[in-house]
Structure formats: structure tokens, C-alpha cells
Design an enzyme around this catalytic site. Structure first.
Site, PDB file in Angstrom:
ATOM      1  N   GLU A 272       0.824  -1.208   0.000  1.00  0.00           N
ATOM      2  CA  GLU A 272       0.000   0.000   0.000  1.00  0.00           C
ATOM      3  C   GLU A 272       0.864   1.267   0.000  1.00  0.00           C
ATOM      4  O   GLU A 272       0.440   2.321  -0.463  1.00  0.00           O
ATOM      5  CB  GLU A 272      -0.930   0.010   1.217  1.00  0.00           C
ATOM      6  N   HIS A 293       8.141 -26.600   0.877  1.00  0.00           N
ATOM      7  CA  HIS A 293       7.416 -27.743   0.292  1.00  0.00           C
ATOM      8  C   HIS A 293       6.251 -27.260  -0.563  1.00  0.00           C
ATOM      9  O   HIS A 293       5.351 -28.027  -0.875  1.00  0.00           O
ATOM     10  CB  HIS A 293       6.920 -28.657   1.432  1.00  0.00           C
ATOM     11  N   LYS A 404     -14.051   1.472  -2.769  1.00  0.00           N
ATOM     12  CA  LYS A 404     -14.911   1.774  -1.616  1.00  0.00           C
ATOM     13  C   LYS A 404     -16.180   2.477  -2.088  1.00  0.00           C
ATOM     14  O   LYS A 404     -17.291   2.136  -1.675  1.00  0.00           O
ATOM     15  CB  LYS A 404     -14.174   2.703  -0.646  1.00  0.00           C
TER      16      LYS A 404
HETATM   17  O1  LIG Z   1      -8.443   2.544  10.154  1.00  0.00           O
HETATM   18  P1  LIG Z   1      -9.462   2.758   9.089  1.00  0.00           P
HETATM   19  O2  LIG Z   1      -9.738   4.202   8.824  1.00  0.00           O
HETATM   20  O3  LIG Z   1     -10.729   1.985   9.373  1.00  0.00           O
HETATM   21  O4  LIG Z   1      -8.856   2.190   7.710  1.00  0.00           O
HETATM   22  C1  LIG Z   1      -8.593   0.827   7.613  1.00  0.00           C
HETATM   23  C2  LIG Z   1      -7.817   0.564   6.307  1.00  0.00           C
HETATM   24  O5  LIG Z   1      -8.643   0.879   5.214  1.00  0.00           O
HETATM   25  C3  LIG Z   1      -8.194   1.828   4.268  1.00  0.00           C
HETATM   26  O6  LIG Z   1      -8.977   1.623   3.137  1.00  0.00           O
HETATM   27  C4  LIG Z   1      -6.750   1.705   3.860  1.00  0.00           C
HETATM   28  O7  LIG Z   1      -6.603   0.876   2.734  1.00  0.00           O
HETATM   29  C5  LIG Z   1      -5.865   1.120   4.928  1.00  0.00           C
HETATM   30  O8  LIG Z   1      -4.617   1.771   4.865  1.00  0.00           O
HETATM   31  C6  LIG Z   1      -6.485   1.278   6.294  1.00  0.00           C
HETATM   32  O9  LIG Z   1      -5.630   0.710   7.266  1.00  0.00           O
END
Ligand SMILES: O=P(O)(O)OC[C@H]1O[C@H](O)[C@H](O)[C@@H](O)[C@@H]1O
Length: 431
Positions: A272, A293, A404
Site C-alpha cells: 500500500e 514444500h 470503496k
Molecule cells: O483505520 P481505518 O480508517 O478503518 O482504515 C482501515 C484501512 O482501510 C483503508 O482503506 C486503507 O486501505 C488502509 O490503509 C487502512 O488501514
């Protein structure tokens, strides 16, 4: 902790790093170190992660979890950096890592089965979200809360929340007057293992979080202007150089069962942070000796597109192999399992080198809180160094935002650019 780059050098491996190339890189490391040091000094976004060893106050964490330290289990509701650090720490340090259960996915069968198996009245709830808005974490928390309520268990007495000051999770903290730990300012979740984000379950299980932070501090003290004096920078510089030469995969293969999840934590940190602008190594997760293995065949005889990172503690538990009178097993006579595991480690590194495949060795004195703290910090520093050398934006993750929005749009039923793309995605079904 030390790093051995012998099996990654140009006269051994192809791709390999030439020593004169390392000298040239060392000048760039000096410049990068200055940038990193200044970023830490100013508490700049991202660089602030390297200040956590001295910024994180373990007593604040211990005070927040005090009401739930009698719990036999702790269930972490989080995802990505809000879960991986916490599970890496308890997996590595707890005598009973099974006491820390992780809900970092929204698989209904897994959630149902996991909660059904837990004594809810004896299970603390550790909810972690830096943003406080992550769909998976909030959905899982609502399911967990209802499960406790349906069982007649007062979840508010068992819950600790680590989140920012705004967002739905912070509102829930207010509503139910829950203990809230802040997330560290300026630290992306994947770099937050050495803070409340990663240390609450360890504190609930009464693990040595002070030792972990002290080990991380020792690794911080090792950072200097030359890769030749800094194992963390040496590791980052060699990975950068190998990627430049075509090693697009970094197979991380700890030779310690308790570090298997470290490879998972490293995968997010590396992918990331560095998977940007068409570059970045793919972190493959492996475990020694088990994956000799399963994957070593590919690492040794597959495409010359990868490097292997092996990790081991020098000290191991003493489990003798019982004597036997089978001649074919005479080689085991008088050995213990740790010696066998170390022999396999040495053989794997030599096998890769003999086939001209690059490998880097990371050795800890022992796998205890200090050793783990040193390892986690060193990998974070190595990641930041690679970001400087590759001149990329190490600390954000813009590529994950599209997915998202699409998922949220699909659930809400609204039509957006993303949901249209999902509806029209390529499909060629074979039934
Ligand atoms: O800690 P949060 O705000 O719930 O985010 C949780 C995770 O989701 C995000 O989409 C990022 O990809 C991550 O870097 C992060 O750790």
C-alpha cells in the site's frame, strides 16, 4: 537485529546488486535520511510514524484497557492497518495467541461461527478505525453489538475503541461513554502498529508492550546517514535496487511460526505504501520451513522476477528429536527441532544463492517484545526509505478509494460512475 545482503549481491544473484551500485545508493540514502529526519523532527504526515517509539505512552493504553483486562478473550473489529499490527503483535508474543480473535473481513459464515464460539461475557471488544467510517469495520461492529445484546451481555462494559475524534465510531463512543484511545496524528494506519492501534489487544493480554516500544526505539537509534550502519536502510536500499533490476516480487518467508502474520502485516505496509506510479514489489507471503514444500520450487527455478526475504530469531526453544534406531534417520540423532529449522533456513538461502536468486536475511537476537519492536520499526523505516529513493507518495492509498465508492454505491442502490462500471464490467461466463 542484523541484515545479511550477501545472497543479493551481483556476483551471486541475477538480478543482483553490485557493490559499486550500493556505494552510489549510499549517497542517496544519506540524502533520504536527512529528509526522513527532518520529517520526523517536524512531525510531518507519515514520517511521524517513526516517532511512535517515544511518542506512544504504554501507561495510557494500559489505563484505557484496565476495565477489560480480566477478559479471557479479545475480539478486534478493524481492517487493514487497524487490525494487522494488533494481530501480528499478539501472534508473535502471546503464549495463547488464540485469545485474540480478529474480525477483519465481512464473511458472514466466519463472523457467525467466530462469535458463536466465543464466551461473550468473557470477551473484550477492541474496535479500531482511524477514519471511523470504514464500512467493513462498522458493519462488523453493529453485528457484534447486536450479538452481545441478544445474548444479554452488556457490550459497553467490555468495549475499548481506538478512533479519531469525528465520524460514526466517535459518536458511538460519546453515546455510550466508552473508553476511547486516540489514533496518533499524522500516522497512516499501516504504520500505526507501535501505537494504540496495534497495542490494545497486547495490553489486554498483558504482553510486554513497554519492551516492544523499547526495541523499536533501539531500531530508531540505528537509523543513520549510511546504509552500511543501518540494517533497516540496508534492507530498504537492497530491495529498491533489486526492484530496479526486475525483482518485482518480494517473497517474505519468516522461519518462525509466530512471525507468520508479520508477513501479512508487511504485505500491507509494502504494497500500500510502494505500489504507486506503476512501480512496487508484490509482497508474497510464505513461511519457512513449510513453504519449502510449496513455493521454493518457483523461487529457485521460476522467473528471475523475485527476491526472497528470510527472517529468523537466533534463539529458539529447545525441543530435542527423540533418538531412533532407524539408520535412515541417523542424521536426526542428537538434533533438536530448532537445529533442523535453522538447517533448512541455511539450506534455503544457499539453494537460492546457488541458483542465482537474490535473498536477504534478517536475523533477530530472539523473538521477544524487544526483537519484534525492532523488526516492525525497521520495516517501517525501510518502507519510507524506498519511498524516498523511488520518489513516490508513500503515505496515501488513493487506489483503494474507487472500490470503496463502488461498494457503497452498490449497497445504497444509487447509480454512480462506479456502479455503472461494475454493471458493465467484462464478463465471459463458462458454466
Ligand atoms: O483505520 P481505518 O480508517 O478503518 O482504515 C482501515 C484501512 O482501510 C483503508 O482503506 C486503507 O486501505 C488502509 O490503509 C487502512 O488501514
Amino acid at each position: 537485529m542484523h541484515v545479511d545482503i550477501g545472497a543479493a549481491l551481483g556476483e551471486v544473484a541475477e538480478p543482483g546488486v553490485d557493490e559499486d551500485e550500493l556505494d552510489a545508493l549510499d549517497e542517496r540514502v544519506a540524502t533520504a535520511h536527512e529528509t526522513i529526519a527532518a520529517g520526523r523532527e517536524n512531525g510531518d504526515f507519515g514520517y511521524a510514524a517513526l516517532n511512535l517509539p517515544e511518542e506512544t505512552d504504554p501507561s495510557v493504553i494500559r489505563e484505557a484497557v484496565e476495565p477489560v483486562t480480566d477478559a479471557e478473550y479479545v475480539v478486534t473489529v478493524g481492517i487493514g492497518g487497524s487490525a494487522l499490527g494488533a494481530k501480528t503483535v499478539t501472534a508473535a508474543l502471546a503464549d495463547r495467541p488464540d485469545r485474540h480473535v480478529i474480525l477483519d473481513n465481512v464473511d458472514p459464515e466466519h463472523i457467525e461461527r467466530t462469535l458463536a464460539a466465543l464466551p461473550l461475557e468473557d470477551t473484550a471488544i477492541n474496535v479500531v478505525s482511524k477514519s471511523g467510517t470504514t464500512a467493513e469495520t462498522l458493519a462488523n461492529f453493529l453485528v457484534v453489538r447486536e450479538t452481545y445484546e441478544d445474548a444479554g451481555v452488556d457490550w459497553t462494559e467490555l468495549t475499548v475503541v481506538t478512533t479519531g475524534e469525528s465520524g460514526p465510531l466517535a459518536q458511538l463512543v460519546e453515546e455510550h461513554d466508552l473508553p476511547r484511545l486516540p489514533v496518533p496524528d499524522g500516522v497512516p494506519g499501516r504504520f500505526a502498529a507501535l501505537s494504540s492501534v496495534g497495542l490494545v489487544p497486547a495490553a489486554i493480554l498483558d504482553l510486554d508492550i513497554e519492551g516492544l516500544l523499547s526495541g523499536a526505539g533501539a531500531a530508531a537509534d540505528d537509523l543513520g546517514p549510511s546504509l552500511y550502519d543501518s540494517p533497516a536502510y540496508a534492507y530498504g536500499a537492497v530491495c529498491y535496487a533489486l526492484e530496479e533490476r526486475g525483482a518485482g516480487v518480494n517473497a517474505v518467508m519468516p522461519y518462525a511460526e509466530r512471525l507468520e502474520l508479520f508477513a501479512e502485516w508487511f504485505a500491507q505496509l509494502w504494497a500500500e505504501s510502494l505500489g504507486k506510479d506503476g512501480r512496487g514489489q508484490t509482497p508474497a507471503r510464505a513461511l519457512g520451513a513449510t513453504d519449502q514444500h510449496s513455493q521454493l520450487q518457483l523461487y529457485r527455478a521460476g522467473p528471475r522476477d523475485k527476491m526472497v526475504t528470510v527472517v529468523r530469531p537466533r534463539e529458539r526453544a529447545d525441543v530435542p528429536v527423540p533418538e531412533t534406531d532407524h539408520d535412515s534417520l541417523s542424521y536426526l540423532s542428537g538434533a533438536d527441532l530448532g537445529q533442523l529449522l535453522d538447517a533448512e533456513y541455511d539450506a534455503t538461502v544457499a539453494s537460492l544463492a546457488q541458483a542465482g536468486r537474490p535473498a536477504v536475511e534478517i536475523e533477530l537476537e530472539r523473538l521477544d517484545a524487544e526483537g519484534l519492536g525492532e523488526l516492525l520499526f525497521a520495516m517501517e523505516a525501510a518502507t519510507i526509505l524506498v519511498g524516498e529513493l523511488a520518489d513516490i507518495e508513500t503515505f496515501t492509498q488513493p487506489a483503494v478509494e474507487w472500490g470503496k465508492r463502488a461498494a457503497r454505491g452498490l449497497l445504497s442502490g444509487e447509480e454512480t460512475e462506479e456502479t455503472k462500471t461494475v454493471a458493465e464490467r467484462p464478463s465471459y461466463r463458462i458454466d
